[in-house]
Structures are given as C-alpha cells and as structure tokens.
Design an enzyme around this catalytic site. Structure first.
Site, PDB file in Angstrom:
ATOM      1  N   GLY A 183       0.754  -1.247   0.000  1.00 30.95           N
ATOM      2  CA  GLY A 183       0.000   0.000   0.000  1.00 30.95           C
ATOM      3  C   GLY A 183       0.784   1.296   0.000  1.00 30.95           C
ATOM      4  N   ASP A 210      -6.162  -6.186  -4.428  1.00 29.25           N
ATOM      5  CA  ASP A 210      -5.116  -7.194  -4.271  1.00 29.25           C
ATOM      6  C   ASP A 210      -5.765  -8.566  -4.230  1.00 29.25           C
ATOM      7  OD1 ASP A 210      -1.995  -7.030  -3.679  1.00 29.25           O
ATOM      8  OD2 ASP A 210      -2.774  -8.793  -2.656  1.00 29.25           O
ATOM      9  N   ASP A 263       1.432  -2.435 -11.058  1.00 26.79           N
ATOM     10  CA  ASP A 263       2.702  -2.842 -10.436  1.00 26.79           C
ATOM     11  C   ASP A 263       2.606  -4.345 -10.167  1.00 26.79           C
ATOM     12  OD1 ASP A 263       5.286  -2.170  -9.217  1.00 26.79           O
ATOM     13  OD2 ASP A 263       4.332  -2.697  -7.330  1.00 26.79           O
ATOM     14  N   CYS A 316       9.784  -4.599  -9.861  1.00 27.01           N
ATOM     15  CA  CYS A 316      11.059  -4.429  -9.151  1.00 27.01           C
ATOM     16  C   CYS A 316      12.024  -5.516  -9.617  1.00 27.01           C
ATOM     17  CB  CYS A 316      10.872  -4.454  -7.640  1.00 27.01           C
ATOM     18  SG  CYS A 316       9.849  -5.790  -7.025  1.00 27.01           S
TER      19      CYS A 316
END
Length: 768
Positions: A183, A210, A263, A316
C-alpha cells in the site's frame, strides 16, 4: 527415532542455568541474514550476457547490490502539516544525526531526492538495522515511527515512489491500483488526489485491489492512516478484475479509469539489497513462470483504461522477460491503440537506463535462445513466443521500447526498478465489436452501433481467465469480449437464450468466488433517516452536507459508527455490490456515545474524519490558542479554567457534548504553527478533554513545540524545544507504561462494551 547427535552444540546458559536468548542480529542466530552469502553466479552470468548494465560498470553494479539499502522517507504531501514536518526534520533531527558515528560508520547528512517534488522525499546512508538498534538514534527512530503511524510520514523505498509520480494524477481522476498491497504506492495516489486540502471530497477516487485476502487488510491499514473518503479496497484476481459500471443521468455505463497503476508480481531481483534471501533463491525460471501472469494483468488493465488515459506498468525486476517483453507483447496486440509515452522530462534529476530492444531467453540450466524458432517443442510449455523481441525490425522500431526506464542500483544508491508509461489512443482491437456468433445458419448482421450510441442495459462481461498453455495467447483468448463502453445484449453468446447447438462462443462468466472473512454490509443512509436529524441539529450542519454519502456497517440494531465516502464511490458501491468483494471503504466521522443522548445527540465526532466533516459544521466549535492545545493534549481532564480566557468564555456558552477544538494560524507569529489544527473534544460539566489517538497526539504536540519520547521502559518523556517543559503539567507521565488511557469522567462516561462492527478498523484509544 533417529540417533541423537552427541556433537550438537548445546545452547549457552545464563547465571540462572536457563538457555540464553539468541539475538536475531547475531551471526549465530539460526540461518539469519548474516549467514547468507551475497553471491549468485547464475545471476551475474545472466545479466552480463544481457548487457543491461553499461560497459565497465558491472563490478560497481554488483558492489551496490551487496550493500544495504539506505533508509528513505516521504512526507505526506497533501496534508497542510507537511511544511511543519519538513521544517522539524531539517532544523532538528537531520542536524542531530549528521555528525554521529555508529558502529564505525559516519552518518551522512540526509539529502532530498533530487527528482521528487518540493523536497518531500529524503534518503540517508542509515540502514534500517542501524536506525532501529542504535541508542544514539532512538529519538529519531521514535519520531519516524510515531509520524508514520499517524500518516504524516511514509518509510518507502525511493524507486517505489516513481510510478505514482509518472501517472500525473489530478483530483478528478478515477484511479485503479491493480496489485496494491502493501500500500505505499496507494498512499501516494491518495495524497495526489487530495492535493487541494480545501476540497474534502475530490471528484476522483482510488480503487485499490489485491488478490491476497490477508494482504488486503495490510492495505487497509496503510490507507486508513490518510483518513480519505475516496479510497476503496477490493479483493480480486487482477488478471480477471470485474468490469464495473456506474449510473450517469439514470443510465448504466461502463466505468473506465483515467489512471491505472499496474505494479505486477515479479521475481524481485531488483530488491536484493533489502530482501537478502533473493540471492540464494534467484533463478531464471522465476521470470519464465511469471511472464504469462504479468501479461494477463497488463491486458486486463488496458482494457479498463479510458481512451486518453495513462497506465504505468512497473516491476522491481531487472529482467527483460518481465519488463520489455511484456510491453512489446502488449503494444503488438494493441494494433496501435497503445503508445509508449516519453517520460524522460517528467522527473528531472532521475538517472535511468533506456529500455533495450534486443534480449535473449535463458533456462535455469543455462540454455540460451535468441528466437522462438530456436525453442524445441518440449520447451514450449516453459518458454512462450511473447518472451522474445519482435522479429519485424520496422514494427520493433515503431514501439519505441527505449522509452521504457530501468533504474540501476549503483547510479543513485537505490534498488533496481523498471517502469513504462502507456497512453491509450483508441479502444483495444478485441473490444471494438460484439462477439460474433459463429453459426453457419446465423442471418443476423455482425455490424453494431458505435459504443457511444449504445445504451447499457446489463452487467458487462468479465474477461474469462486465460490458460497458460502452449496454444493459448493471453490476448487472442479474450478477443471476443464486448466492445468498450458496451455491455452484452440479449443476442450475444453470454446470454443464456443465445446458447444453441453448433454455436461457438465465449464460455459463460464464472461465478465470483469469495475467500477470506465475510465482510459486514455497507448500508447508506436514506434522505429521511431518523438517526440523522439530531446530528444535523446538534452540529448545525450546512444545507449542502452530503448526507446520502453517510453509511453504516449493519442493517439492523443500533448504528455504532457512521462513515462517509465520496459521491462517486457511493455510485460505484451501489451499482456493483454483487460483483465486487469490498474489504473496506469510507472514513469514520461519528461514533455512538450512549450518554450523549441526554445532551441532544447520541453521536460524538471521530478524529479520523474531522477534516472531512468539519467544513460542514457550523456549531460546537471552540477556537483555541497554542497554549490551550498543549494543555488539552498533556492533561487528562483539565478544568475549563485551565484554558485561556477566550477559549474559556466560548466553552462556557456551550452545552455538554462533543465539540471541535480549532487552532487557526496567526501569520504575525512565525514561531507558531502555520497550519490549521482541528481536534475532537468533549465539553464536560466542569472540564474539557480531547479525543485524539496517541500518535496523532504526539504529532500535534510537536507542532506546538513539545517533543514527546518514551524511554526503554515505555514511560513518557516530554521535552520542550524551547523553555516550556516546566510550564506544562504532564499528568500522563504517571500513567502505567506511559500509554494514553481512555477514561471518561463521571458525567461523560461512555459505554465501554461498545464494539466496532467494522472489523478492519479497530477503535483507537482516543484520550488521556
């Protein structure tokens, strides 16, 4: 039973003969991080071969990957208190920290991130371990923890701040965060939505999703710190998140988002500096397994993006199979509907490497493939065509993959990251028409009216889950969904009456399965709800107060708490309750106080929603001074006489019950806080008190010049930044463990058996 190992080392004993407790940070603690060797030959071989690191910098790149990640903090920018927090950090904590030396390491002065606006993000060479363990940094650490819990500071990795900035959010935008937990990025989105603090209800909203039910509650905790009425947390598989609808002028329309943050789950090899176990677990098979899921999530995202909207895709991971390969596949299937935006000038000062246009795929046994044609048949389930760059050189050049951005750790002492900004120019090609009935005898025309001319009558079709098999294409498998802006009509294959023999069409949508806890309902108040009249009268609410936006979490019995959402979120909730699993939404504005009924209103104000509801309150307000704020926040139940003359006279004119304690800044006094402060309070028979959660209490005390710390035993230590500590009575220092205790006096005793029906938001202790 196996034989006992006589050579096993016995744990050391202390003086009492008991085994000593092991320290997590000691080298001998189990298989702790200190024992993990930061080496992975396969990782080095793979990235050397791909040449994503500039020539001559690979050793520097690997050295940076082995170093601990520096601590980075971000100040909550939309709050009016941001400037005060920034001033406190600059003038007090950063100056105290910069000359220290901890474990032989000299602490460098914290520096602002050059690319983050308004100096609201800072980084230092302090690692999280040093910050947490060093006695010299105890007060700085307590400050960070306290301000983080009150929502004024977020401890967030620097590269994680990039995607929300690149979305270019404005207050009217409808935003979807597809994979939101834990978050930190969601919190940024909320901040940008509330860039104008004078507008309590922005037109836009954030829907944070999510797939993991448990992580959704972590997401709720993060979002609740910001006390926004414009956030809704939902629990769905991002690759199949339902297409929502809303009511516009009495007609149902499909909800398309102006901004989408995608993401996606990734292998995480850019996080090796903080997630040290990635060193021993990393293998190329992680990326190969995730590529299909990442592409399906991205496809679902662009389907729900409005034409002209922006979607940021980020990972990432440094691996092109998870990065450029997904973007290239998305662009190829979009047939010109999507375009990679040039974001190079959006963040001045950010160092990054442009996206690559050529890469190879490697299996975990170090077998390389440069093209899909080289992959043997027995590898087709593991390696897919979309993992390779396009073979058509002209098509590849038109994609502009160099506009993608890859952040390398050694360039600005950060983690590794990848981000790409996509702009939607037209509806996706598979959404431009209704599904065709592939029936030889079908005489109906395949032409349909444009999406803008069609009236939406039913629930939109959801994209069926895409199987990850050799013959399945993540986009072709959904190529027969309804046109964008359209909902399936009675002649489409999804309607039961249209299913006949020899008719080939998409499978029926699967019924949504609910996992995790069964959430309490969201029940909106009606125009003539009897519970609202005494509230409106007691607080003299303005006529434009949006009472229809008030909701509770129960159909029957006494309403324990009242929450508020924005008008747009109310619209979404009412039109999609059957197809969404909503975990939490709304900010609490009132809580029931049983004894309050005798004073005219059974509901007292809640500090969480004070800045949402205060613009509509025209009564029960007491203007207080800086000294009054200190008294109210450091004493349990001060007598009315303890207040200044002005506040005292205002309080005496009010009947008992809930009140607003308001501090207004004085431009003539630059040493006083230059931001408005609103506190929830209670006017008793002879005393007055503030209902403020512990960490917010500490925050406001810092704003007015008092520093509050705890020693190792948990006792409070109030220290003034000036010469005020002898002037303020600290009755709380004698309370057990220094905690703030909620204890009403006799005339305002509250029903302690009252329970919060909103499971995801436990009631905080709200006063001393």
């Amino acid at each position: 039973m196996g034989r006992k190992n006589r050579n096993r080392q016995r744990p050391q004993q202390n003086r009492d003969g008991r085994p000593e407790k092991r320290n997590r940070d000691d080298a001998g603690w189990g298989a702790g991080y200190s024992e993990i060797i930061k080496e992975n030959k396969l990782f080095e071989h793979y990235y050397q071969e791909l040449k994503i690191v500039p020539e001559g910098e690979f050793e520097e790149f690997m050295e940076a990957m082995r170093e601990p990640l520096p601590a980075t903090i971000r100040i909550t920018g939309y709050k009016s208190h941001a400037k005060e927090i920034l001033h406190t950090l600059k003038e007090k904590y950063f100056k105290e920290v910069q000359d220290l030396e901890v474990d032989g390491q000299k602490i460098e002065a914290p520096q602002p991130l050059s690319w983050y606006p308004d100096e609201l993000a800072w980084h230092t060479n302090l690692s999280r371990k040093i910050l947490r363990k060093s006695p010299l940094l105890e007060k700085f650490h307590q400050f960070l923890v306290s301000e983080t819990e009150s929502g004024n500071i977020s401890r967030q990795e620097a590269v994680s701040m990039l995607p929300p900035l690149l979305l270019k959010i404005e207050p009217h935008h409808k935003i979807l965060d597809m994979c939101a937990a834990p978050g930190s990025k969601t919190a940024q989105l909320i901040e940008m939505l509330h860039s104008d603090m004078d507008v309590p209800f922005p037109e836009g909203f954030v829907i944070a999703n999510d797939v993991d039910n448990k992580r959704c509650y972590l997401l709720v905790h993060q979002a609740k710190r910001l006390n926004s009425p414009c956030i809704m947390v939902v629990n769905h598989d991002a690759s199949n998140i339902p297409r929502l609808q809303f009511d516009r002028d009495g007609k149902k329309e499909v909800l398309f988002y102006d901004r989408i943050l995608c993401d996606v789950p990734c292998s995480g090899d850019g996080t090796m500096r903080k997630n040290i176990d990635v060193w021993k677990k990393w293998t190329t098979s992680n990326s190969l397994q995730l590529h299909g899921l990442q592409l399906r999530i991205a496809v679902r995202g662009v389907e729900q993006l409005a034409v002209g909207g922006r979607m940021v895709y980020s990972t990432c991971s440094l691996n092109p199979v998870e990065d450029e390969a997904v973007i290239a596949a998305l662009l190829e299937k979009s047939e010109g509907a999507l375009e990679l935006a040039d974001a190079s000038s959006d963040l001045p000062g950010l160092k990054y490497m442009p996206g690559i246009t050529s890469w190879k795929v490697m299996t975990k046994d170090s077998q390389w493939y440069s093209d899909w044609s080289e992959v043997p048949t027995n590898r087709h389930t593991q390696i897919r065509p979309t993992m390779f760059p396009p073979t058509d050189s002209e098509k590849l050049a038109n994609m502009r993959l160099e506009r993608c951005m890859r952040i390398l750790p050694h360039h600005q002492n950060t983690g590794g990251f990848f981000v790409a900004v996509l702009v939607k120019k037209a509806p996706m090609p598979w959404n431009r028409r209704y599904p065709k009935l592939r029936n030889k005898d079908a005489n109906s025309s395949n032409e349909v009216a444009p999406a803008e001319e069609l009236q939406i009558e039913e629930t939109p079709a959801e994209v069926a889950p895409v199987a990850d098999s050799p013959t399945d294409d993540p986009v072709e498998a959904i190529s027969e969904t309804p046109a964008e802006g359209e909902l399936p009509g009675p002649d489409t294959p999804e309607h039961p009456e249209a299913k006949k023999d020899n008719v080939c069409g998409p499978p029926p949508p699967k019924k949504m399965k609910l996992f995790g806890f069964k959430e309490d309902p969201f029940v909106f108040m009606t125009e003539d709800d009897p519970i609202f009249l005494p509230i409106q009268t007691f607080y003299d609410l303005s006529p434009d107060f949006p009472k229809l936006n008030v909701l509770t979490r129960s159909h029957e019995g006494k309403k324990r708490h009242l929450y508020m959402v924005s008008k747009e979120l109310r619209n979404v909730l009412l039109n999609n309750s059957e197809k969404m699993k909503v975990i939490n939404t709304g900010v609490k504005v009132w809580s029931r106080n049983t004894d309050g009924e005798q004073f005219g209103c059974a509901f007292r104000l809640a500090q969480e929603g004070i800045y949402t509801v205060c613009p509509y309150i025209r009564a029960r307000i007491i203007n207080v001074s800086v000294e009054d704020v200190k008294v109210l926040l450091t004493q349990e139940n001060p007598f009315l006489s303890k207040l200044g003359d002005d506040a005292h006279s205002q309080a005496k004119k009010l009947e008992m019950g809930s009140i607003v304690l308001r501090y207004l800044p004085d431009p003539k006094d630059p040493d006083a806080p230059q931001c408005q402060i609103d506190l929830c309070g209670w006017r008793g028979k002879t005393s007055i008190r503030a209902f403020v959660p512990r960490n917010e209490r500490f925050h406001y005390l810092r704003l007015v010049g008092l520093e509050v710390f705890r020693d190792k035993q948990g006792k409070r230590d109030d220290a003034s930044t000036e010469t005020q500590e002898g002037n303020v009575e600290d009755s709380e220092a004698q309370s057990q463990e220094g905690d703030l205790i909620e204890q009403d006096n006799a005339e305002t005793k509250e029903n302690s058996s009252e329970s919060d029906t909103n499971r995801t938001e436990p009631e905080p202790a709200e006063s001393t």
